[in-house]
Design a protein around this motif. Structure first.
Motif, PDB file in Angstrom:
ATOM      1  N   ILE A  23      29.938 -56.712 -48.354  1.00 17.49           N
ATOM      2  CA  ILE A  23      30.565 -57.842 -47.661  1.00 17.49           C
ATOM      3  C   ILE A  23      29.895 -59.146 -48.084  1.00 17.49           C
ATOM      4  O   ILE A  23      30.570 -60.131 -48.397  1.00 17.49           O
ATOM      5  CB  ILE A  23      30.485 -57.643 -46.133  1.00 17.49           C
ATOM      6  CG1 ILE A  23      31.365 -56.462 -45.718  1.00 17.49           C
ATOM      7  CG2 ILE A  23      30.899 -58.917 -45.394  1.00 17.49           C
ATOM      8  CD1 ILE A  23      31.158 -56.017 -44.282  1.00 17.49           C
ATOM      9  N   GLU A  24      28.578 -59.143 -48.123  1.00 13.83           N
ATOM     10  CA  GLU A  24      27.838 -60.353 -48.504  1.00 13.83           C
ATOM     11  C   GLU A  24      28.105 -60.723 -49.963  1.00 13.83           C
ATOM     12  O   GLU A  24      28.266 -61.904 -50.294  1.00 13.83           O
ATOM     13  CB  GLU A  24      26.343 -60.157 -48.263  1.00 13.83           C
ATOM     14  CG  GLU A  24      25.489 -61.334 -48.635  1.00 13.83           C
ATOM     15  CD  GLU A  24      25.839 -62.626 -47.907  1.00 13.83           C
ATOM     16  OE1 GLU A  24      25.529 -63.701 -48.441  1.00 13.83           O
ATOM     17  OE2 GLU A  24      26.434 -62.581 -46.817  1.00 13.83           O
ATOM     18  N   ALA A  25      28.160 -59.739 -50.849  1.00  9.85           N
ATOM     19  CA  ALA A  25      28.424 -60.015 -52.269  1.00  9.85           C
ATOM     20  C   ALA A  25      29.805 -60.652 -52.446  1.00  9.85           C
ATOM     21  O   ALA A  25      29.950 -61.640 -53.182  1.00  9.85           O
ATOM     22  CB  ALA A  25      28.330 -58.726 -53.082  1.00  9.85           C
ATOM     23  N   VAL A  29      30.713 -64.508 -53.832  1.00 14.23           N
ATOM     24  CA  VAL A  29      31.657 -64.737 -54.934  1.00 14.23           C
ATOM     25  C   VAL A  29      32.740 -65.712 -54.499  1.00 14.23           C
ATOM     26  O   VAL A  29      33.070 -66.658 -55.219  1.00 14.23           O
ATOM     27  CB  VAL A  29      32.272 -63.405 -55.432  1.00 14.23           C
ATOM     28  CG1 VAL A  29      33.444 -63.664 -56.367  1.00 14.23           C
ATOM     29  CG2 VAL A  29      31.216 -62.565 -56.117  1.00 14.23           C
ATOM     30  N   ARG A  30      33.303 -65.500 -53.315  1.00 10.41           N
ATOM     31  CA  ARG A  30      34.371 -66.377 -52.828  1.00 10.41           C
ATOM     32  C   ARG A  30      33.872 -67.811 -52.676  1.00 10.41           C
ATOM     33  O   ARG A  30      34.581 -68.763 -53.019  1.00 10.41           O
ATOM     34  CB  ARG A  30      34.921 -65.853 -51.512  1.00 10.41           C
ATOM     35  CG  ARG A  30      35.672 -64.558 -51.684  1.00 10.41           C
ATOM     36  CD  ARG A  30      36.004 -63.914 -50.366  1.00 10.41           C
ATOM     37  NE  ARG A  30      36.564 -62.586 -50.615  1.00 10.41           N
ATOM     38  CZ  ARG A  30      36.554 -61.610 -49.740  1.00 10.41           C
ATOM     39  NH1 ARG A  30      36.047 -61.785 -48.534  1.00 10.41           N
ATOM     40  NH2 ARG A  30      37.062 -60.437 -50.049  1.00 10.41           N
ATOM     41  N   ASP A  31      32.657 -67.952 -52.156  1.00 12.30           N
ATOM     42  CA  ASP A  31      32.081 -69.298 -52.026  1.00 12.30           C
ATOM     43  C   ASP A  31      31.931 -69.959 -53.395  1.00 12.30           C
ATOM     44  O   ASP A  31      32.293 -71.119 -53.579  1.00 12.30           O
ATOM     45  CB  ASP A  31      30.719 -69.255 -51.326  1.00 12.30           C
ATOM     46  CG  ASP A  31      30.807 -68.952 -49.845  1.00 12.30           C
ATOM     47  OD1 ASP A  31      31.929 -68.992 -49.281  1.00 12.30           O
ATOM     48  OD2 ASP A  31      29.752 -68.653 -49.256  1.00 12.30           O
ATOM     49  N   ARG A  32      31.399 -69.202 -54.322  1.00 14.89           N
ATOM     50  CA  ARG A  32      31.179 -69.743 -55.674  1.00 14.89           C
ATOM     51  C   ARG A  32      32.504 -69.998 -56.399  1.00 14.89           C
ATOM     52  O   ARG A  32      32.633 -70.962 -57.154  1.00 14.89           O
ATOM     53  CB  ARG A  32      30.319 -68.777 -56.482  1.00 14.89           C
ATOM     54  CG  ARG A  32      29.883 -69.339 -57.797  1.00 14.89           C
ATOM     55  CD  ARG A  32      28.819 -68.497 -58.460  1.00 14.89           C
ATOM     56  NE  ARG A  32      28.833 -68.803 -59.879  1.00 14.89           N
ATOM     57  CZ  ARG A  32      28.669 -67.919 -60.838  1.00 14.89           C
ATOM     58  NH1 ARG A  32      28.425 -66.663 -60.555  1.00 14.89           N
ATOM     59  NH2 ARG A  32      28.724 -68.287 -62.092  1.00 14.89           N
ATOM     60  N   ALA A  33      33.494 -69.150 -56.155  1.00 18.14           N
ATOM     61  CA  ALA A  33      34.777 -69.260 -56.856  1.00 18.14           C
ATOM     62  C   ALA A  33      35.660 -70.388 -56.322  1.00 18.14           C
ATOM     63  O   ALA A  33      36.585 -70.808 -57.012  1.00 18.14           O
ATOM     64  CB  ALA A  33      35.543 -67.942 -56.754  1.00 18.14           C
ATOM     65  N   GLU A  68      35.177 -58.287 -57.012  1.00 14.85           N
ATOM     66  CA  GLU A  68      35.743 -59.497 -56.421  1.00 14.85           C
ATOM     67  C   GLU A  68      36.045 -60.541 -57.493  1.00 14.85           C
ATOM     68  O   GLU A  68      37.083 -61.205 -57.449  1.00 14.85           O
ATOM     69  CB  GLU A  68      34.793 -60.064 -55.356  1.00 14.85           C
ATOM     70  CG  GLU A  68      35.390 -61.153 -54.535  1.00 14.85           C
ATOM     71  CD  GLU A  68      36.567 -60.720 -53.660  1.00 14.85           C
ATOM     72  OE1 GLU A  68      37.103 -61.590 -52.957  1.00 14.85           O
ATOM     73  OE2 GLU A  68      36.974 -59.540 -53.668  1.00 14.85           O
ATOM     74  N   TRP A  69      35.161 -60.685 -58.487  1.00 13.83           N
ATOM     75  CA  TRP A  69      35.454 -61.605 -59.597  1.00 13.83           C
ATOM     76  C   TRP A  69      36.718 -61.153 -60.327  1.00 13.83           C
ATOM     77  O   TRP A  69      37.550 -61.972 -60.703  1.00 13.83           O
ATOM     78  CB  TRP A  69      34.295 -61.694 -60.571  1.00 13.83           C
ATOM     79  CG  TRP A  69      33.201 -62.619 -60.140  1.00 13.83           C
ATOM     80  CD1 TRP A  69      31.903 -62.300 -59.913  1.00 13.83           C
ATOM     81  CD2 TRP A  69      33.302 -64.044 -59.897  1.00 13.83           C
ATOM     82  NE1 TRP A  69      31.205 -63.426 -59.522  1.00 13.83           N
ATOM     83  CE2 TRP A  69      32.035 -64.505 -59.515  1.00 13.83           C
ATOM     84  CE3 TRP A  69      34.355 -64.956 -59.960  1.00 13.83           C
ATOM     85  CZ2 TRP A  69      31.780 -65.838 -59.201  1.00 13.83           C
ATOM     86  CZ3 TRP A  69      34.115 -66.278 -59.646  1.00 13.83           C
ATOM     87  CH2 TRP A  69      32.836 -66.707 -59.278  1.00 13.83           C
ATOM     88  N   GLN A  70      36.851 -59.845 -60.524  1.00 14.64           N
ATOM     89  CA  GLN A  70      38.043 -59.304 -61.193  1.00 14.64           C
ATOM     90  C   GLN A  70      39.292 -59.630 -60.385  1.00 14.64           C
ATOM     91  O   GLN A  70      40.296 -60.099 -60.919  1.00 14.64           O
ATOM     92  CB  GLN A  70      37.918 -57.788 -61.371  1.00 14.64           C
ATOM     93  CG  GLN A  70      39.138 -57.130 -61.981  1.00 14.64           C
ATOM     94  CD  GLN A  70      39.313 -57.462 -63.433  1.00 14.64           C
ATOM     95  OE1 GLN A  70      38.374 -57.339 -64.195  1.00 14.64           O
ATOM     96  NE2 GLN A  70      40.492 -57.897 -63.821  1.00 14.64           N
ATOM     97  N   ARG A  71      39.241 -59.371 -59.085  1.00 15.45           N
ATOM     98  CA  ARG A  71      40.390 -59.611 -58.224  1.00 15.45           C
ATOM     99  C   ARG A  71      40.779 -61.087 -58.212  1.00 15.45           C
ATOM    100  O   ARG A  71      41.947 -61.440 -58.340  1.00 15.45           O
ATOM    101  CB  ARG A  71      40.081 -59.137 -56.792  1.00 15.45           C
ATOM    102  CG  ARG A  71      41.289 -59.163 -55.871  1.00 15.45           C
ATOM    103  CD  ARG A  71      40.892 -58.924 -54.434  1.00 15.45           C
ATOM    104  NE  ARG A  71      40.131 -60.028 -53.889  1.00 15.45           N
ATOM    105  CZ  ARG A  71      40.650 -61.206 -53.503  1.00 15.45           C
ATOM    106  NH1 ARG A  71      41.949 -61.430 -53.625  1.00 15.45           N
ATOM    107  NH2 ARG A  71      39.895 -62.150 -53.006  1.00 15.45           N
TER     108      ARG A  71
END
Length: 115
Positions: A23-25, A29-33, A68-71
């Motif tokens: 969940i944290e990872a 990713v979402r924050d950075r993306a 998550e990066w892939q998605r």
């Protein structure tokens, strides 16, 4: 991307009860993306895969980050604009599910055996 990495990423996206590290990872990713375009998100995925090496032996948090990066990069491929978690249907669905999951009554804790 190698077929093994694709298989690991697909498995990480399968529905399951995520661990706190996953969940944290995904949140990181979402924050950075946020604000990134497809090319920037894809570059972040490729950099993570290069740094990780063997994704199959990586911990669950790293696999979740890569998935998550892939998605997100797949989402942005057709989107054309920058990423925003507030408009990401997948993220909003997860948040809604977690909210309802927390509100669900828990089964009673069994009493210790008497004796």
């Amino acid at each position: 991307m190698k077929d093994d990495a694709e298989d690991v990423l697909e498995a990480a996206l399968e529905p399951h009860e995520p661990a706190a590290a996953e969940i944290e990872a995904r949140r990181r990713v979402r924050d950075r993306a946020t604000g990134m375009t497809h090319h920037a998100a894809r570059a972040a995925l490729e950099a993570l895969l290069a740094d990780t090496g063997d994704l199959e032996s990586a911990d669950a948090g790293v696999r979740a980050e890569a998935a998550e990066w892939q998605r997100i990069s797949d989402l942005l491929l057709d989107h054309g604009g920058p990423y925003a978690p507030d408009t990401d249907a997948y993220v909003q669905g997860q948040l809604t599910a977690r909210h309802h999951h927390r509100d669900r009554p828990r089964p009673p804790v069994p009493s210790p055996p008497s004796g």
